[in-house]
Write an enzyme that holds these catalytic residues in place. Structure first.
Site, mmCIF file in Angstrom:
data_model
loop_
_atom_site.group_PDB
_atom_site.id
_atom_site.type_symbol
_atom_site.label_atom_id
_atom_site.label_comp_id
_atom_site.label_asym_id
_atom_site.label_seq_id
_atom_site.Cartn_x
_atom_site.Cartn_y
_atom_site.Cartn_z
ATOM 1 N N ASP A 106 1.565 29.527 -33.488
ATOM 2 C CA ASP A 106 2.730 29.650 -33.368
ATOM 3 C C ASP A 106 3.344 30.734 -32.384
ATOM 4 O O ASP A 106 3.174 31.791 -32.186
ATOM 5 C CB ASP A 106 3.363 30.192 -34.808
ATOM 6 C CG ASP A 106 4.715 30.160 -34.853
ATOM 7 O OD1 ASP A 106 5.235 29.061 -35.137
ATOM 8 O OD2 ASP A 106 5.400 31.366 -35.200
ATOM 9 N N GLU B 140 1.423 26.039 -29.887
ATOM 10 C CA GLU B 140 2.637 25.803 -29.844
ATOM 11 C C GLU B 140 3.231 26.235 -28.350
ATOM 12 O O GLU B 140 3.922 27.419 -28.268
ATOM 13 C CB GLU B 140 3.912 26.186 -30.698
ATOM 14 C CG GLU B 140 5.055 25.901 -30.756
ATOM 15 C CD GLU B 140 6.144 26.568 -31.513
ATOM 16 O OE1 GLU B 140 7.268 26.240 -31.819
ATOM 17 O OE2 GLU B 140 6.028 27.682 -31.881
HETATM 18 C C1 GLC Z 1 7.781 28.447 -34.234
HETATM 19 C C2 GLC Z 1 7.751 27.416 -35.439
HETATM 20 C C3 GLC Z 1 9.379 27.679 -35.985
HETATM 21 C C4 GLC Z 1 9.621 28.835 -36.539
HETATM 22 C C5 GLC Z 1 9.448 29.938 -35.126
HETATM 23 C C6 GLC Z 1 9.243 31.285 -35.604
HETATM 24 O O1 GLC Z 1 8.667 27.998 -33.292
HETATM 25 O O2 GLC Z 1 7.444 26.245 -35.453
HETATM 26 O O3 GLC Z 1 9.565 26.891 -37.307
HETATM 27 O O4 GLC Z 1 10.850 29.056 -36.767
HETATM 28 O O5 GLC Z 1 8.028 29.782 -34.660
HETATM 29 O O6 GLC Z 1 8.311 31.708 -36.290
#
Ligand code: GLC
Length: 563
Positions: A227, A287
């Protein structure tokens, strides 16, 4: 703002590299993840076994057979760790446990065992950038300036009374710094104040997080989705970010995250993490928000020693149904010479059915999108409900908004509740998700778009997904073949071959609302288009040997081509 802003920026098209991609150069057997279709489960919304209105692990277990028949190979479970749920689990209070609202570690073990029995692997969401502000590490860190864990987070003096250390902004609005009156310093949080950033420059933090991967390996976890990995490091000198003209959705000045996003140190850290996960045979999915292909390519690692599957979010920047735009983005991804990762929806972005639907041909368009991202070279990640044509169901009143992003950004931003509504299992009470009160309202489309009714209908979006996924798994060309673009100047039809030495598949996709004549000429590829067998099509049938296809509006046409 990183989450949505990047969705509408188009990157320039680069030339397609002619050199053999690095992944194809070695003679190693194909790793499992390269042939896998991943399925993202947002656990709050998937299946609720105890009827408290929130989904849970036993709910997921009860749906494993559904996932097996859908033919997905791995599930990525959004965070189900203990959490105050400030950001619905992306605020982790214990990295080595399961939140009681989802079940227990023992339930998790059953899930891993039952999934593996069915040939389905498990990917955990690993929230690496920050913990929850109630994580014992943070509580200890904030307890005093001399706490042994003080340096586990990023603490600094303000520039003066009530003046934060620099101008960095939180991705969720306002300053990225919060003042702590007990110790008289500010702490840094790229997201909410309840999500303090971990200090990855501290080797103890690094080791503790590496241990988390080992812990989940013992519990059968096959990999991690990292993440917000691009925000892992900050400039130690805390230089101010450059300000751009205008304001963002929160009314804050626009800025580039030059000193707190995508720092080179991220790559060094990923190489260390990769050694640990490699030792346990775990795969890394990223991500990875980037706005140019070189930055995305860098996440694979110069020696393929970083993330195996960094997601290509530039693909999601195509905000209209356009053969030309998608062709450009695919060309760009191919130009990297890496193994692409295609996503069209997730828990942070408006569902593709809503983004691309024209209100008239939504069913055909949902199949068109599937026909594209499930036949491209690379690994697709499917968001739960995508296979049904689930649509966004956004809140209409501020008081109904659950997502902190929507609470801060309303009315400019509605937040992400709309794409996180309960999975639509049947046309019964609450779409079969729960008999309690669902934590978010079920989208009205559940009456027509649900697993039960779509299973019974051979023309449904779900039946199309099932057929397409089965085809993908049986076709070496779709799994491993090169991507060969065809008719590159066609404004309406996106067409390409997927080709191995032994097998060639043609994919032709009509991105327009009109019937498109599409002339097939594969002589340059040494192929005879007359020798073709239709494998899957949503188009009207054409005369078997005709060189011209008449592709129905938004049709998908997939055929095997002989020599
Ligand atoms: C990432 C997740 C998102 C979350 C953010 C903070 O972007 O996909 O849902 O709010 O991280 O953890």
């Amino acid at each position: 703002m990183r989450i949505f802003k990047a969705m509408f920026v188009l990157a320039p098209l680069l030339a397609i590299s002619s050199s053999l991609p690095a992944y194809a150069q070695n003679s190693q057997p194909t790793p499992w993840w390269q042939h896998s279709v991943f399925y993202e489960i947002y656990p709050r919304s998937f299946a609720d076994s105890n009827n408290d209105g929130v989904g849970d692990l036993n709910g997921i277990i009860s749906k494993l057979d559904y996932l097996r028949t859908l033919d997905v190979d791995a599930i990525w479970i959004s965070p189900c760790y203990p959490s105050p749920q400030f950001d619905f689990g992306y605020d982790v209070a214990d990295y080595q446990n399961i939140d009681p609202m989802y079940g227990t570690l023992a339930d998790f073990d059953v899930l891993a065992r039952e999934a593996h029995k069915r040939g389905i692997r498990i990917i955990m969401d690993f929230v690496v950038n920050h913990s929850s502000s109630i994580h014992p590490w943070f509580l200890e860190s904030k307890s005093s300036r001399t706490s042994p864990r003080r340096d586990w987070y990023i603490w600094r003096d303000g520039k003066g009374p009530r003046v934060p250390p620099n101008n960095w902004e939180s991705n969720f609005g306002g300053s990225a710094w919060t003042f702590d009156a007990t110790t008289g310093q500010y702490y840094y949080h790229f997201f909410e104040a309840e999500q303090p950033d971990l200090n990855w420059r501290n080797p103890a933090v690094e080791q503790a997080m590496f241990d988390v991967t080992r812990f989940w390996h013992k519990h059968g976890v096959d990999g991690f989705r990292l993440d917000a990995v691009d925000t892992l490091f900050e400039d130690p000198a805390l230089k101010d970010n450059p300000i751009l003209p205008g304001k963002n959705e929160f009314g804050d000045p626009q800025m580039t995250n030059q000193y707190n996003g995508n720092l080179p140190e991220v790559h060094e850290e990923l190489r260390s993490l990769r050694k640990v996960t490699d030792a346990n045979g775990q795969v890394l999915i990223g991500e990875t928000w980037t706005d140019n292909i070189d930055a995305l390519k860098a996440y694979y690692g110069a020696k393929h020693d970083e993330i195996q599957l960094p997601m290509d979010f530039m693909f999601t920047t195509v905000n209209k149904l356009s053969a030309v735009e998608f062709r450009k983005q695919i060309g760009l991804a191919e130009s990297a010479g890496e193994w692409p990762v295609y996503v069209i929806s997730n828990h942070d972005m408006v569902r593709s059915y809503t983004r691309y639907g024209d209100g008239q041909h939504n069913e055909q368009i949902a199949k068109l999108m599937a026909g594209m991202y499930l036949t491209l070279r690379g690994s697709p990640i499917l968001y739960y409900g995508e296979e049904l044509g689930m649509e966004n169901h956004d809140p209409t009143r501020r008081e109904d908004v659950k997502d902190p992003l929507g609470q801060h950004g309303w009315p400019e931003l509605k937040g992400r509740d709309g794409e996180r509504t309960p999975m639509q299992w049947d046309a019964g009470l609450n779409a079969g998700f729960t008999s309690g009160t669902p934590w978010l309202p079920v989208a009205p489309s559940y009456i027509t778009h649900n697993v039960a009714s779509e299973t019974a209908n051979s023309q449904s979006i779900l039946s199309f997904y099932r057929n397409l996924l089965a085809l993908r798994h049986q076709s070496s060309a779709l799994l491993d073949g090169d991507y060969i673009p065809l008719s590159q100047s066609d404004p309406n039809v996106l067409a390409y071959l997927r080709r191995t030495e032994k097998d060639t598949i043609l994919v032709a996709l009509n991105f327009s609302s009109a019937v498109q004549p599409y002339r097939l000429d594969l002589s340059a590829q040494g192929l005879n288009q007359a020798k073709r067998t239709v494998l899957l099509s949503t188009s009207q049938p054409d005369a078997k040997e005709s060189d011209v296809l008449h592709l129905s509006p938004y049709a998908v046409y997939i055929a095997r081509i002989g020599r």
